[in-house]
Write a protein that holds these residues in place. Structure first.
Motif, PDB file in Angstrom:
ATOM      1  N   LEU A   1       5.942 -12.130  -4.431  1.00 41.51           N
ATOM      2  CA  LEU A   1       6.572 -12.156  -2.973  1.00 41.51           C
ATOM      3  C   LEU A   1       7.212 -13.652  -2.727  1.00 41.51           C
ATOM      4  N   LEU A   2       6.755 -14.526  -3.216  1.00 41.84           N
ATOM      5  CA  LEU A   2       7.622 -15.811  -2.997  1.00 41.84           C
ATOM      6  C   LEU A   2       8.865 -15.878  -3.722  1.00 41.84           C
ATOM      7  N   SER A   3       9.096 -15.263  -4.704  1.00 42.58           N
ATOM      8  CA  SER A   3      10.111 -15.094  -5.777  1.00 42.58           C
ATOM      9  C   SER A   3      11.235 -14.340  -5.134  1.00 42.58           C
ATOM     10  N   GLY A   4      10.652 -13.346  -4.324  1.00 47.37           N
ATOM     11  CA  GLY A   4      11.837 -12.470  -3.528  1.00 47.37           C
ATOM     12  C   GLY A   4      12.370 -11.481  -4.675  1.00 47.37           C
ATOM     13  N   ALA A   5      11.808 -11.263  -5.878  1.00 44.83           N
ATOM     14  CA  ALA A   5      12.400 -10.439  -6.807  1.00 44.83           C
ATOM     15  C   ALA A   5      12.072  -8.978  -6.428  1.00 44.83           C
ATOM     16  N   ARG A   6      12.953  -8.500  -5.721  1.00 38.01           N
ATOM     17  CA  ARG A   6      12.660  -7.054  -5.191  1.00 38.01           C
ATOM     18  C   ARG A   6      12.736  -5.938  -6.221  1.00 38.01           C
ATOM     19  N   GLY A   7      13.431  -6.395  -7.300  1.00 36.87           N
ATOM     20  CA  GLY A   7      13.683  -5.264  -8.488  1.00 36.87           C
ATOM     21  C   GLY A   7      12.204  -4.840  -8.870  1.00 36.87           C
ATOM     22  N   GLY A   8      11.572  -5.779  -8.961  1.00 38.26           N
ATOM     23  CA  GLY A   8      10.177  -5.711  -9.574  1.00 38.26           C
ATOM     24  C   GLY A   8       9.352  -4.906  -8.912  1.00 38.26           C
ATOM     25  N   TRP A   9       9.491  -5.202  -7.387  1.00 40.51           N
ATOM     26  CA  TRP A   9       8.473  -4.229  -6.577  1.00 40.51           C
ATOM     27  C   TRP A   9       8.764  -2.789  -6.643  1.00 40.51           C
ATOM     28  N   ALA A  10       9.775  -2.164  -7.019  1.00 41.56           N
ATOM     29  CA  ALA A  10      10.092  -1.005  -7.221  1.00 41.56           C
ATOM     30  C   ALA A  10       8.956  -0.407  -8.265  1.00 41.56           C
ATOM     31  N   ALA A  11       8.226  -1.063  -8.906  1.00 44.84           N
ATOM     32  CA  ALA A  11       7.440  -0.796  -9.964  1.00 44.84           C
ATOM     33  C   ALA A  11       6.102  -0.585  -9.462  1.00 44.84           C
ATOM     34  N   ILE A  12       5.860  -1.076  -8.129  1.00 50.72           N
ATOM     35  CA  ILE A  12       4.548  -1.149  -7.652  1.00 50.72           C
ATOM     36  C   ILE A  12       4.028   0.258  -7.369  1.00 50.72           C
ATOM     37  N   PRO A  13       4.720   0.931  -6.635  1.00 51.40           N
ATOM     38  CA  PRO A  13       4.332   2.371  -6.273  1.00 51.40           C
ATOM     39  C   PRO A  13       4.168   3.437  -7.526  1.00 51.40           C
ATOM     40  N   LEU A  14       5.078   3.154  -8.515  1.00 55.75           N
ATOM     41  CA  LEU A  14       4.687   4.082  -9.653  1.00 55.75           C
ATOM     42  C   LEU A  14       3.627   3.724 -10.458  1.00 55.75           C
ATOM     43  N   VAL A  15       3.381   2.421 -10.838  1.00 61.56           N
ATOM     44  CA  VAL A  15       2.221   1.909 -11.319  1.00 61.56           C
ATOM     45  C   VAL A  15       1.047   2.091 -10.660  1.00 61.56           C
ATOM     46  N   ALA A  16       0.910   1.994  -9.417  1.00 55.14           N
ATOM     47  CA  ALA A  16       0.009   2.485  -8.501  1.00 55.14           C
ATOM     48  C   ALA A  16      -0.556   4.002  -8.777  1.00 55.14           C
ATOM     49  N   LEU A  17       0.360   4.864  -8.693  1.00 55.66           N
ATOM     50  CA  LEU A  17       0.150   6.228  -8.810  1.00 55.66           C
ATOM     51  C   LEU A  17      -0.351   6.486 -10.221  1.00 55.66           C
ATOM     52  N   LEU A  18       0.159   5.945 -11.179  1.00 60.95           N
ATOM     53  CA  LEU A  18      -0.489   6.102 -12.515  1.00 60.95           C
ATOM     54  C   LEU A  18      -1.704   5.790 -12.645  1.00 60.95           C
ATOM     55  N   ILE A  19      -2.304   4.394 -12.135  1.00 60.72           N
ATOM     56  CA  ILE A  19      -3.558   4.218 -12.319  1.00 60.72           C
ATOM     57  C   ILE A  19      -4.358   4.960 -11.485  1.00 60.72           C
ATOM     58  N   VAL A  20      -3.962   5.481 -10.201  1.00 58.79           N
ATOM     59  CA  VAL A  20      -4.776   6.259  -9.483  1.00 58.79           C
ATOM     60  C   VAL A  20      -5.103   7.420 -10.133  1.00 58.79           C
ATOM     61  N   TRP A  21      -4.101   7.939 -10.886  1.00 56.72           N
ATOM     62  CA  TRP A  21      -4.177   9.117 -11.530  1.00 56.72           C
ATOM     63  C   TRP A  21      -4.926   9.292 -12.578  1.00 56.72           C
TER      64      TRP A  21
END
Length: 436
Positions: A192-212
């Motif tokens: 969040l402090l880095s502001g690297a929003r490109g990496g944030w796109a990974a969060i929902p996809l990885v979250a879905l993978l983990i939940v699945w």
């Protein structure tokens, strides 16, 4: 690796050292690769720790790790100017091969030292961001040697791995769970402090993978509630964090400006570079332009009006897309080699998700999530243009792949049923005492 203590120290400290010390990721990976190669040559196969012969997924992983260097060498040699310095970063993938093969021979008890490694790495990243930050402009925080994008992406990856490591070897104590959850939030905070929003796109996809994956044997209400909880959490972060909200909203603003002819925004510059790369790939599809070929075309393309001068200046640094960069410079050969670096490890880990060993499944989930995150990171930045980041990715793949195979082999050894209790104790007994 000679000496179990050296292997243990490597497993525990590598992520933290990579985040804290400039050049350490590359230096440690080189050292580990050389030591591993020596161990492979000196230690008789199969002794003293039994392990299975390398299977097809392991062989494919080793071949894939050779791909980037082979593609770069073929392209640059074919153009008559090898540019050996362009071989440096892809050569780091090769170092992961002996590390992977040597760790497959390590005793299982050694791997528990990796239990808190991702947590410590994420906490180290946050400590840097809070106490020794470097402002790269516009309040975006990185380290002295990692720009905000690479810094934020690595911190995010470590935070996610820290969360997946919950109950990795056995049910964790309350203290261990608290530390690993703290690692997750530390990674998210540093990102969040880095502001690297490109990496944030990974969060929902990885979250879905983990939940699945973790929800395979869970009741239906768990499978429904967990994705909803993840979505609500992401929405809450968006609503409460001005940084996240502004960075995400800037994408829409940049796209609107781009459509209106104002192309020198953050997103607009990337779109220009992507268009330029696509044009050059179409002109040189097989072996590309050779090393630095894309960079060398920037001045002429700016003069032709294909790029603004600002975009051309950025393009001399990077394409801001790892796949397009490899394809522009090294053609389809380079593109296929790069895709193999993501896809082959993903297939390797996905195949292990069906293992009878719970530790193997959890480690495989880490590896699959890690490969997926780096693929998404590479959509908006060149993740492998720095020796430190390519060394980090390749080394972490080697470690996770070796633990995956070693844990599975241990569970499949003859008379494993008679030794299961002893093995579990060796792997999990009092992690708080084993890990300093």
């Amino acid at each position: 690796m000679p000496g179990d203590w050296l292997t243990a120290a490597f497993l525990l400290a590598f992520p933290s050292i990579a985040m804290l010390v400039q050049g350490a990721s590359s230096a440690v990976s080189i050292g580990a690769g050389v030591i591993s190669l020596a161990a492979l040559c000196s230690r008789p196969a199969g002794a003293p720790y039994g392990y299975a012969p390398l299977q097809r997924h392991g062989v494919a992983l080793c071949i894939a790790l050779c791909g980037p260097l082979a593609a770069v060498a073929l392209s640059t040699i074919s153009h008559g100017h090898p540019l050996f310095r362009t071989w440096d970063s892809p050569s780091r993938f090769l170092l992961a091969i002996p590390i992977f093969l040597a760790l497959r021979r390590a005793p299982p008890r050694i791997f528990v030292w990796a239990d808190l490694s991702f947590t410590l790495g994420a906490l180290s990243a946050l400590a840097l961001a809070l106490f020794m930050p470097r402002d790269w402009g516009d309040g975006r925080i990185g380290s002295t040697f990692l720009n905000p994008i690479h810094f934020g992406d690595l911190a995010l990856a470590l935070g996610v791995l820290s969360a997946i490591a919950l109950n990795w070897w056995r049910k964790d104590s309350a203290l261990w769970r608290a530390l690993k959850v703290a690692g997750l939030f530390a990674g998210l905070a540093a990102s969040l402090l880095s502001g690297a929003r490109g990496g944030w796109a990974a969060i929902p996809l990885v979250a879905l993978l983990i939940v699945w994956e973790l929800g395979r044997n869970k009741p239906l209400h768990w499978k429904v509630l967990m994705p909803v909880a993840v979505a609500l959490l992401l929405g809450l972060v968006y609503g409460l964090s001005g940084t996240v909200r502004d960075r995400v909203n800037d994408v829409s603003s940049d796209l609107t400006q781009y459509a209106q002819g104002h192309r020198d925004t953050s997103v607009g510059i990337r779109l220009q570079l992507y268009e330029a790369a696509s044009t050059l790939i179409a002109e040189h599809p097989v072996l590309g332009l050779g090393g630095d070929g894309f960079r060398d075309k920037m001045t002429s393309m700016a003069k032709q009006g294909a790029l603004t001068p600002t975009a051309a200046a950025f393009g001399e640094g990077e394409v801001h897309n790892q796949l397009l960069a490899y394809m522009a410079n090294y053609g389809m050969v380079g593109g296929l080699a790069l895709l193999a670096i993501y896809i082959v490890p993903a297939v390797f880990f996905a195949a292990k998700l069906k293992s009878a060993s719970r530790t193997t499944r959890r480690t495989a989930l880490m590896g699959l999530s890690f490969a997926l995150m780096f693929f998404i990171f590479g959509l908006t930045v060149e993740t492998f243009d720095l020796k430190s980041t390519v060394s980090f990715y390749a080394t972490m793949l080697a470690v996770l792949a070796a633990i995956t195979e070693r844990a599975e082999v241990e569970s499949d050894l003859p008379h494993a049923s008679n030794r299961s209790t002893a093995t579990a104790k060796a792997l999990a007994a009092k992690p708080a005492r084993r890990t300093p």
